[in-house]
Design a protein around this motif. Structure first.
Motif, PDB file in Angstrom:
ATOM      1  N   ASP A   1     -17.212   1.159 -10.344  1.00  0.00           N
ATOM      2  CA  ASP A   1     -16.624   0.549  -9.157  1.00  0.00           C
ATOM      3  C   ASP A   1     -16.293   1.590  -8.095  1.00  0.00           C
ATOM      4  O   ASP A   1     -15.676   2.618  -8.386  1.00  0.00           O
ATOM      5  N   GLY A   2     -16.672   1.298  -6.866  1.00  0.00           N
ATOM      6  CA  GLY A   2     -16.519   2.268  -5.793  1.00  0.00           C
ATOM      7  C   GLY A   2     -15.095   2.700  -5.535  1.00  0.00           C
ATOM      8  O   GLY A   2     -14.823   3.899  -5.435  1.00  0.00           O
ATOM      9  N   SER A   3     -14.146   1.773  -5.418  1.00  0.00           N
ATOM     10  CA  SER A   3     -12.763   2.139  -5.121  1.00  0.00           C
ATOM     11  C   SER A   3     -12.132   2.927  -6.263  1.00  0.00           C
ATOM     12  O   SER A   3     -11.389   3.883  -6.035  1.00  0.00           O
ATOM     13  N   SER A   4     -12.441   2.518  -7.490  1.00  0.00           N
ATOM     14  CA  SER A   4     -11.906   3.233  -8.648  1.00  0.00           C
ATOM     15  C   SER A   4     -12.478   4.641  -8.719  1.00  0.00           C
ATOM     16  O   SER A   4     -11.758   5.610  -8.975  1.00  0.00           O
TER      17      SER A   4
ATOM     18  N   TRP B   1      -1.227   4.167  -9.356  1.00  0.00           N
ATOM     19  CA  TRP B   1      -2.512   4.713  -9.807  1.00  0.00           C
ATOM     20  C   TRP B   1      -2.842   4.123 -11.175  1.00  0.00           C
ATOM     21  O   TRP B   1      -1.965   4.028 -12.040  1.00  0.00           O
TER      22      TRP B   1
ATOM     23  N   ASP C   1     -18.425   9.326   0.607  1.00  0.00           N
ATOM     24  CA  ASP C   1     -18.566   8.232   1.570  1.00  0.00           C
ATOM     25  C   ASP C   1     -19.916   8.284   2.273  1.00  0.00           C
ATOM     26  O   ASP C   1     -20.521   7.242   2.573  1.00  0.00           O
TER      27      ASP C   1
ATOM     28  N   ARG D   1     -13.676   6.415  -6.252  1.00  0.00           N
ATOM     29  CA  ARG D   1     -13.167   7.217  -5.136  1.00  0.00           C
ATOM     30  C   ARG D   1     -11.754   7.733  -5.439  1.00  0.00           C
ATOM     31  O   ARG D   1     -11.416   8.881  -5.120  1.00  0.00           O
ATOM     32  N   SER D   2     -10.938   6.884  -6.058  1.00  0.00           N
ATOM     33  CA  SER D   2      -9.586   7.311  -6.440  1.00  0.00           C
ATOM     34  C   SER D   2      -9.644   8.455  -7.449  1.00  0.00           C
ATOM     35  O   SER D   2      -8.896   9.430  -7.347  1.00  0.00           O
TER      36      SER D   2
ATOM     37  N   GLU E   1       0.927   3.197  -3.485  1.00  0.00           N
ATOM     38  CA  GLU E   1      -0.146   4.138  -3.823  1.00  0.00           C
ATOM     39  C   GLU E   1      -0.050   5.410  -2.988  1.00  0.00           C
ATOM     40  O   GLU E   1      -0.290   6.512  -3.485  1.00  0.00           O
TER      41      GLU E   1
ATOM     42  N   LYS F   1       0.815  -1.216   0.000  1.00  0.00           N
ATOM     43  CA  LYS F   1       0.000   0.000   0.000  1.00  0.00           C
ATOM     44  C   LYS F   1       0.847   1.264   0.000  1.00  0.00           C
ATOM     45  O   LYS F   1       0.362   2.343  -0.348  1.00  0.00           O
TER      46      LYS F   1
ATOM     47  N   ASP G   1      -8.170   5.635 -13.991  1.00  0.00           N
ATOM     48  CA  ASP G   1      -8.648   6.476 -12.894  1.00  0.00           C
ATOM     49  C   ASP G   1      -8.206   7.919 -13.080  1.00  0.00           C
ATOM     50  O   ASP G   1      -8.970   8.860 -12.826  1.00  0.00           O
TER      51      ASP G   1
END
Length: 506
Positions: free
Chosen positions: A338-341, A381, A326, A343-344, A293, A290, A385
């Motif tokens: 997609d949520g994570s994508s 990244w 959020d 959000r990024s 990122e 992690k 995104d």
């Protein structure tokens, strides 16, 4: 940079092999420093210096290639090889051809013909080199040598940011290594040489501890692949110039070149393939998991901070945008992508949405779009995104986005919808800090239900908000797009400040 100016004077006096080589090395060092610092410092002078150095570097390159080929001809010329066949050739193999040579005694027809052609080209390239030196703006270079070192001094060598940059170069070089060993083409090995060279330069310039441990291996690998490239250029030049009097001569030279080339590739493989490969040794010293990122985000922030005249505002907008996003998810909202994508993309768009102001206030949202697209994506990244982030930033103000807009029309339907959703969140978050004073510090979406004109309203409580405040009108205007997407009205209310020591959930 001052060394470049000194070497320019030496080359002007003597266009020999050593002065040309030394000037190119000095230019290469400056350009490789700029290449690394461009990734975290947006000052346009880095790019301008790199470009100015590249012009001179390349125009000296043809002359340097001729010098190298002349040295290789002497080394490979059959009569020379026979004279030295009883001596150890290991030292020659390690270092490659170096130094000045006398070619007058060559008895090989192909060698004589090629050296004659190279001598003619050398005279032509010396004139080209003189022209390049005359056109090189030394006054501007001297000015950069005063301003750019001060900017470079702001970044600490050995920092995690430079390790992240080195990991990018390592990753690129590792892919090129796999491709080169798979197809074994000249172009693939040439690309591999460049990839390892770029990795080496980042280590050399910015990671002193790693450079101390790895420098010998990195230099040897670059030399080996550089000599492979030299041999490929020599063979293609000899073929194109038709220097071989017969098939026997052609075959003899081809065998010698292939033999020298194979030795170097085998030595490269010995270091870079199998259980003793250097790849994992280098990789273990670079960022993991992690952390990759997180460092990519830090690099983006540094880049944005150098362009955005009020980057703290953008950081506040990013915080508010993520709180809003959020909160919507917690209320059961389902984004189109997609949520994570998503959000990024929202985070990047919020952090970078005002970088266009570096070129002026007018139309800065469009300029931000262009700058983000051109910036590229740091390792950690996803390119998709950041491409989405550029479009979202494009619509943080100005005309409302529609699917017919040029920036959106090439996206798939879900991507179009998702991008417009994120733009709606960013527009409202940006409006919440319209005064650029951080008055609105945090927000939360409440569960209370209020119906207006038949629809249940979304209640956003904002700490520091006042319906009579200077930003209230802007907020009222910019919430419209999000209301349209959610199919429900949005009401804002004041949120009591948190008591000291108390935490809140978002």
């Amino acid at each position: 940079m001052l060394r470049v100016l000194e070497e320019c004077e030496k080359v002007s006096a003597d266009f020999g092999s050593d002065p040309v080589h030394d000037l190119r090395v000095s230019l290469r060092r400056c350009r490789s420093m700029a290449d690394g610092l461009i990734a975290i410092d947006p000052d346009p002078n880095w790019k301008a210096m790199k470009k100015a150095g590249k012009r001179l570097f390349q125009r000296l390159g043809d002359l340097r290639d001729i010098h190298v080929m002349e040295e290789w001809v002497e080394k490979l010329e059959p009569s020379h090889a026979e004279k030295t066949s009883t001596a150890s050739s290991a030292q020659d193999d390690e270092a490659g051809p170096h130094g000045s040579s006398s070619y007058g005694g060559s008895d090989d027809a192909a060698a004589k013909a090629l050296l004659k052609i190279l001598k003619q080209r050398e005279d032509e390239q010396k004139q080209e080199a003189q022209t390049a030196l005359d056109e090189f703006d030394r006054k501007q270079w001297r000015q950069w040598s005063k301003s750019l070192p001060a900017r470079a001094a702001r970044f600490r060598p050995g920092s995690a940011l430079f390790k992240h940059l080195a990991l990018e170069r390592w990753t690129e070089a590792r892919k090129l290594h796999t491709r080169a060993l798979r197809n074994r083409s000249q172009a693939a090995f040439h690309s591999l040489r460049i990839g390892i060279k770029r990795f080496r330069y980042i280590v050399e310039n910015f990671l002193p501890a790693e450079h101390k441990a790895w420098s010998d291996d990195l230099k040897e690998l670059q030399d080996l692949l550089g000599e492979v490239h030299d041999l490929d250029v020599l063979w293609s030049t000899a073929i194109s110039c038709h220097v071989f009097p017969d098939a026997a001569s052609r075959n003899l030279w081809h065998e010698r070149i292939l033999s020298e080339r194979a030795k170097r590739i085998e030595r490269y493989r010995a270091k870079m393939v199998g259980k003793n490969s250097l790849w994992p040794i280098w990789r273990v010293a670079l960022p993991q998991g992690k952390r990759i990122e997180a460092l990519a985000t830090r690099r983006m922030k540094l880049w944005a901070n150098g362009l955005d005249p009020d980057f703290p505002h953008s950081e506040r907008v990013a915080s508010l945008a993520l709180q809003l996003y959020d909160g919507l998810l917690a209320m059961g909202w389902k984004p189109a992508v997609d949520g994570s994508s998503a959000r990024s993309s929202l985070l990047a768009a919020a952090l970078l949405h005002d970088v266009g102001k570096s070129k002026g206030q007018k139309g800065h949202h469009k300029t931000s779009f262009d700058l983000i697209r051109k910036h590229g994506n740091p390792l950690g990244w996803m390119p998709a995104d950041l491409h989405s982030a550029a479009i979202v930033a494009r619509f943080h103000r100005g005309a409302l986005p529609t699917r017919k807009h040029k920036a959106l029309r090439d996206l798939l339907p879900d991507e179009q919808k998702g991008t417009i959703q994120l733009a709606a969140v960013l527009r409202l978050a940006n409006a919440l800090d319209a005064t650029h004073d951080g008055q609105i510090r945090r927000i939360q979406i409440e569960n209370s239900q209020i119906r207006t004109k038949g629809n249940e309203a979304l209640i956003i409580a904002a700490e520091g908000y006042s319906p009579l405040g200077s930003s209230a009108q802007t907020i009222a205007a910019e919430r419209h797009l999000l209301e349209t997407i959610l199919h429900r009205p949005i009401l804002l209310k004041a949120l009591r400040p948190e008591k000291p020591g108390r935490t809140h959930s978002r």
